[in-house]
Design an enzyme around this catalytic site. Structure first.
Site, PDB file in Angstrom:
ATOM      1  N   GLU A  70      32.263  36.518  10.330  1.00 43.20           N
ATOM      2  CA  GLU A  70      31.181  35.990  10.712  1.00 43.20           C
ATOM      3  C   GLU A  70      31.562  34.311  10.928  1.00 43.20           C
ATOM      4  OE1 GLU A  70      27.417  37.987  10.811  1.00 43.20           O
ATOM      5  OE2 GLU A  70      26.662  37.777  13.113  1.00 43.20           O
ATOM      6  N   HIS A  98      25.333  48.044   7.895  1.00 42.37           N
ATOM      7  CA  HIS A  98      23.660  47.323   7.575  1.00 42.37           C
ATOM      8  C   HIS A  98      23.643  47.860   5.899  1.00 42.37           C
ATOM      9  CE1 HIS A  98      22.770  45.780  11.571  1.00 42.37           C
ATOM     10  NE2 HIS A  98      23.472  45.281  11.734  1.00 42.37           N
ATOM     11  N   ASP A 139      23.299  33.472  10.487  1.00 46.92           N
ATOM     12  CA  ASP A 139      24.184  34.372  10.573  1.00 46.92           C
ATOM     13  C   ASP A 139      25.931  34.460   9.801  1.00 46.92           C
ATOM     14  OD1 ASP A 139      24.413  37.425  10.271  1.00 46.92           O
ATOM     15  OD2 ASP A 139      24.331  37.576  12.322  1.00 46.92           O
ATOM     16  N   TYR A 149      36.367  47.732   9.461  1.00 38.44           N
ATOM     17  CA  TYR A 149      36.160  48.943   8.480  1.00 38.44           C
ATOM     18  C   TYR A 149      36.527  50.104   8.068  1.00 38.44           C
ATOM     19  CZ  TYR A 149      32.375  45.368  10.025  1.00 38.44           C
ATOM     20  OH  TYR A 149      31.943  45.175  10.574  1.00 38.44           O
TER      21      TYR A 149
HETATM   22  N1  GLY Z   1      23.809  39.951  10.216  1.00 41.04           N
HETATM   23  C1  GLY Z   1      23.399  41.395  10.897  1.00 41.04           C
HETATM   24  C2  GLY Z   1      23.987  41.790  11.829  1.00 41.04           C
HETATM   25  O1  GLY Z   1      24.396  40.725  13.170  1.00 41.04           O
HETATM   26  O2  GLY Z   1      23.871  42.788  12.742  1.00 41.04           O
HETATM   27 MN    MN Z   2      26.002  38.922  13.186  1.00 39.31          MN
END
Ligand code: GLY
Ligand code: MN
Length: 476
Positions: free
Chosen positions: A440, A289, A317, A421
């Site tokens: 994503e 994040h 998202d 990662y």
């Molecule tokens: N897009 C940030 C999360 O899903 O944590």
């Molecule tokens: Mn997410």
């Protein structure tokens, strides 16, 4: 008379055709309440239907109570931009602070009127509105939002509502850290304090967990009206992903990539990002994040671009991982392709009737296998070192939306977002260091195959590299 009120409201508010529900005769109220600029907000009938769905679940002779979100202070006398509590918004459509709604299972007498619900809220106040913007006021809440009864929040303490008259009381979240607005009776601080006194007397009648569960049950399945807004948020987000693919070059700073993304959001009508935009390059691609966005990009960097526009409450998202140079290195491409394979396995598991966790199992199975083949891990238990977050969450009024985490069902929208990662210093060949990849997408569960709502943003190595060759309107 109904016709006349309808016309007056629609004409003066510029919302013809949108709030077309019948307005009962006694609801003729002044029409100069507020100007609604957006023509595609959720309708009053949507919110009314949601309240009705909640009522169906409530016990006989019960009441459900929700509070608006507090205003959050940034520093000194400057506040963050206001954001409504999603449950409160879902059941009311009211985007204002200092409010409380009581939804009754059956019509209940309040001040000699029998009503389905009562909202206590800010009244119109021209002096304050000069500073903070126009308010609905109680008349606007009734006329535009279709709430049965709206009263000024200052009257909450003297309105005769004895919670003991109900068999069951359901109370939503009450924040314990609300700032008192000095000299302001009826602010959220007062509403909460007075509500807590009332609730204290009916401790044995409260069934708050059931309310939490029903909100999750209702909100996890999107109606057609909600899907229009969510799909709009996703489409704007894909446009931003495509634009950053065209514009990205190693001379850019992370904050310039962020500026471009958020320009596309706002320029397309999204109110704000639904969460702080994540644009982490190089070593920062391994920070899940990451939000500070100060690093200059280097030509060998990968950029994790995890972004979501919020449009009329609904948040997308979508994450793409891009090579700053426009071309993945061999090692970057290798990791990218295993994450993509894992993501596709996760998406394929998004089937009606499957368990919520099945996409996670499918994705981690692929990741474990491939990471072992690359010699980065020796056994599956080590995967957690490189993939330390969940694969899916619900999506909606919150980016991490509420849901029951049970079966996947038609009309739910979830993300599928595996990642790998490998920060510098990891116990593997250093050629893998500073590679962070997340992919994503936003997936609609249907009775048939899952629908990838964000497929408009390129996802394969070839498609990304091809789009990165195009010129952006943001580059000279
Ligand atoms: N897009 C940030 C999360 O899903 O944590
Ligand atoms: Mn997410």
């Amino acid at each position: 008379m109904i016709q006349k009120i309808f016309c007056v409201v629609c004409f003066s508010l510029g919302i013809a055709g949108h709030y077309g529900q019948e307005i009962p005769e006694q609801k003729e109220l002044k029409s100069d309440v507020i100007t609604i600029y957006d023509q595609d907000l959720l309708t009053a009938s949507f919110h009314s239907e949601r309240r009705q769905e909640l009522r169906k679940r409530m016990a006989p002779n019960s009441v459900a109570i929700f509070l608006a979100n507090p205003i959050r202070n940034r520093s000194n006398d400057i506040n963050f931009e206001y954001h409504q509590d999603p449950n409160f918004y879902y059941f009311t459509g009211l985007n204002e602070p200092h409010a409380l709604i009581m939804i009754f299972k059956s019509p209940t007498k309040i001040d000699d009127e029998v009503v389905d619900e009562v909202v206590f809220m800010q009244e119109k106040d021209p002096e304050t509105e000069v500073w903070d913007g126009k308010r609905y006021g109680t008349s606007g809440a009734q006329m535009i939002l279709g709430l049965d009864m709206a009263k000024e929040n200052q009257t909450f303490h003297k309105t005769k509502i004895d919670l003991n008259d109900f068999n069951v009381v359901y109370a939503g979240k009450i924040h314990k850290d609300i700032r008192d607005v000095p000299f302001k009776n009826g602010d959220l601080y007062d509403l909460s304090a007075k509500l807590m006194v009332k609730l204290d007397k009916v401790k044995g009648k409260q069934r708050n967990n059931e309310l939490t569960m029903w909100c999750a049950e209702l909100r996890e399945k999107k109606t057609k009206e909600e899907m229009v807004l969510l799909e709009k948020a996703i489409s704007i987000t894909c446009d931003a992903q495509k634009e950053i693919m065209r514009a990205l070059n190693p001379e850019m700073k992370e904050y310039q990539a962020e500026a471009l993304v958020e320009f596309v959001f706002k320029n397309s009508g999204a109110e704000y990002p639904g969460f702080p935009s994540i644009l982490g390059s190089g070593e920062n691609s391994c920070i899940l994040h990451y939000t500070s966005s100060r690093k200059p990009m280097m030509k060998n960097d990968l950029l994790v671009c995890d972004i979501g526009a919020e449009y009329h409450g609904y948040t997308a998202d979508v994450t793409r991982t891009l090579p700053a140079s426009g071309k993945f290195s061999y090692e970057q491409e290798t990791i990218y392709k295993i994450v993509l394979e894992a993501q596709q396995a996760g998406i394929d598991a998004c089937l009606d009737g499957n368990n919520f966790w099945d996409p996670n199992i499918a994705a981690t199975t692929v990741l474990s296998q491939r990471m072992k083949e690359l010699g980065i891990i020796k056994n599956s238990s080590e995967l957690r070192r490189y993939f330390m977050h969940g694969t899916s969450h619900y999506l909606g009024l919150d980016v991490h939306d509420v849901g029951r985490y049970g079966k996947l069902e038609d009309k739910q929208v979830i993300t599928v977002e595996p990642g790998i990662y490998i920060p510098a210093g990891s116990p593997c060949d250093r050629k893998w260091w500073n590679i962070g990849v997340r992919i994503e997408d936003d997936i609609l569960i249907t009775p048939g195959k899952p629908v990838n709502l964000s497929e408009c943003a390129p996802r394969t190595v070839e498609d990304i590299e091809a789009l990165m060759l195009e010129k952006s309107k943001f580059n000279n």
